[in-house]
Design a protein around this motif. Structure first.
Motif, short mmCIF file in Angstrom:
data_model
loop_
_atom_site.label_atom_id
_atom_site.label_comp_id
_atom_site.label_asym_id
_atom_site.label_seq_id
_atom_site.Cartn_x
_atom_site.Cartn_y
_atom_site.Cartn_z
N UNK A 1 -23.60 38.27 -54.72
CA UNK A 1 -22.18 37.92 -54.79
C UNK A 1 -21.29 39.11 -54.44
N UNK A 2 -20.24 38.84 -53.68
CA UNK A 2 -19.31 39.89 -53.27
C UNK A 2 -18.62 40.54 -54.46
N UNK B 1 -8.58 39.61 -53.21
CA UNK B 1 -8.51 40.95 -52.62
C UNK B 1 -8.66 40.92 -51.11
N UNK B 2 -8.71 39.71 -50.53
CA UNK B 2 -8.79 39.59 -49.08
C UNK B 2 -10.18 39.33 -48.53
N UNK B 3 -11.18 39.13 -49.41
CA UNK B 3 -12.54 38.86 -48.92
C UNK B 3 -12.61 37.44 -48.37
N UNK B 4 -13.30 37.28 -47.26
CA UNK B 4 -13.45 35.97 -46.65
C UNK B 4 -14.86 35.42 -46.81
N UNK B 5 -15.75 36.21 -47.42
CA UNK B 5 -17.13 35.78 -47.61
C UNK B 5 -17.62 36.15 -49.01
N UNK B 6 -18.46 35.31 -49.58
CA UNK B 6 -19.07 35.62 -50.88
C UNK B 6 -20.24 36.58 -50.73
N UNK B 7 -20.85 36.63 -49.56
CA UNK B 7 -22.02 37.47 -49.32
C UNK B 7 -21.61 38.95 -49.36
N UNK B 8 -22.31 39.72 -50.18
CA UNK B 8 -21.96 41.12 -50.41
C UNK B 8 -21.92 41.92 -49.10
N UNK B 9 -20.78 42.58 -48.86
CA UNK B 9 -20.66 43.43 -47.68
C UNK B 9 -19.52 44.42 -47.88
N UNK B 10 -19.68 45.58 -47.30
CA UNK B 10 -18.61 46.55 -47.17
C UNK B 10 -18.28 46.66 -45.68
N UNK B 11 -17.27 47.46 -45.35
CA UNK B 11 -16.89 47.65 -43.95
C UNK B 11 -16.59 49.12 -43.69
N UNK C 1 -18.93 37.59 -68.09
CA UNK C 1 -20.22 37.03 -68.47
C UNK C 1 -21.07 36.66 -67.26
N UNK C 2 -20.41 36.37 -66.14
CA UNK C 2 -21.14 36.03 -64.92
C UNK C 2 -21.58 37.27 -64.14
N UNK C 3 -21.28 38.46 -64.67
CA UNK C 3 -21.66 39.70 -64.01
C UNK C 3 -20.73 40.13 -62.90
N UNK C 4 -19.65 39.38 -62.70
CA UNK C 4 -18.72 39.71 -61.63
C UNK C 4 -17.52 40.48 -62.15
#
Length: 291
Positions: free
Chosen positions: A108-109, A140-150, A222-225
């Motif tokens: 998760x992102x 925060x502007x993320x367009x994907x749930x898949x973890x990524x940096x830029x 609790x969901x770790x996010x």
């Protein structure tokens, strides 16, 4: 990370441009000054086409059932460059060699950034400087749930933390936390190690991130996010900003906005930024400072 990888990225970029797989955004810009800070406000005329494809800057589609990183587009991906991440050219690049550093497996992102996330960023920062950044969650502007940096290279017209440097202590000790006097919203700057060794820099990035999150009260639920936030790293500093919303009067605010580059979809939104002020836009997207 070796210079050979950068050469392969340059070759990949030229081939993807020629094939039409890479669609860099085209923008007209105006400079705006606010509290002594200079911002690029860019009207991106190609965003209308991107909106039609349900995308937002600088990532991919909002559809939660579509994941462009599993697998990433072959024409935009450097093969076998990392054991943990796919190194991908951002299809809608805001500059040359705008990279997405995506997990090879899904996570998760909004889960906290880990040592492996900072190791891949440190490889680029140690070799080429530039700016590493992270959009933690949709607000925060993320367009994907898949973890990524830029990551983007260092250039005069690219986003950078350099705009803040004249009001940050030049002799700050590595690992010390600071605030910028012009920013009337919750934020935390942490001085990074000046080491050019990727492993040492990665450790400094991870420790600085944990310190900033602690200073700002960003703790996993609790969901770790974590709560939504942006992280930026470059020019010897890390900046973390908690986020309350993505859109300010229809203007999408992401990590690059906090690096001095605000992207808008219409010419009229340039006037909105001028009326509110660039720092006002950033403040409304975050939380008012108690300082």
């Amino acid at each position: 990370m070796s210079k050979e990888i950068l050469q392969r990225l340059d070759q990949l970029s030229r081939a993807a441009l020629a094939s039409g797989d890479l669609l860099p955004v085209q923008a007209q810009e105006q400079l705006m000054r606010d509290q002594g800070l200079t911002f690029f406000v860019r009207w991106v005329s190609t965003l209308a086409a991107k909106d039609a494809a349900s995308v937002s800057i600088p990532g991919g589609p909002r559809d939660p059932n579509f994941n462009p990183f599993l697998p990433p587009a072959p024409a935009l991906t450097v093969d076998d460059a990392s054991s943990t991440h796919n190194i991908v050219l951002n299809k809608f690049a805001v500059c040359d060699l705008h990279l997405v550093l995506a997990d090879k497996v899904f996570s998760e992102q909004l889960s906290p950034l880990r040592d492996i996330d900072f190791r891949i960023l440190a490889d680029f920062l140690a070799l080429q400087n530039g700016l590493g950044f992270y959009n933690g969650g949709g607000p925060a502007g993320a367009s994907q749930r898949h973890k990524h940096t830029q990551w983007i290279p260092q250039a005069d017209s690219n986003g950078s933390l350099a705009l803040y440097l004249d009001k940050l202590p030049t002799q700050a000790a590595a690992g010390s936390a600071h605030q910028h006097p012009a920013l009337a919203f919750e934020h935390c700057f942490v001085r990074l190690s000046d080491s050019r060794d990727p492993v040492a820099l990665s450790d400094s990035l991870l420790n600085s991130y944990r310190l900033a999150c602690n200073e700002l009260g960003l703790v996993p639920g609790q969901d770790g996010q974590l709560p939504p936030h942006n992280m930026l790293a470059g020019q010897g500093w890390m900046l973390v900003v908690p986020r309350s919303m993505e859109l300010v009067d229809g203007i999408s605010v992401n990590a690059l906005s906090y690096a001095g580059c605000i992207y808008v979809r219409t010419p009229e939104q340039i006037d909105v930024v001028r009326q509110i002020g660039p720092l006002g836009v950033l403040a409304r997207a975050g939380y008012a400072s108690n300082a």
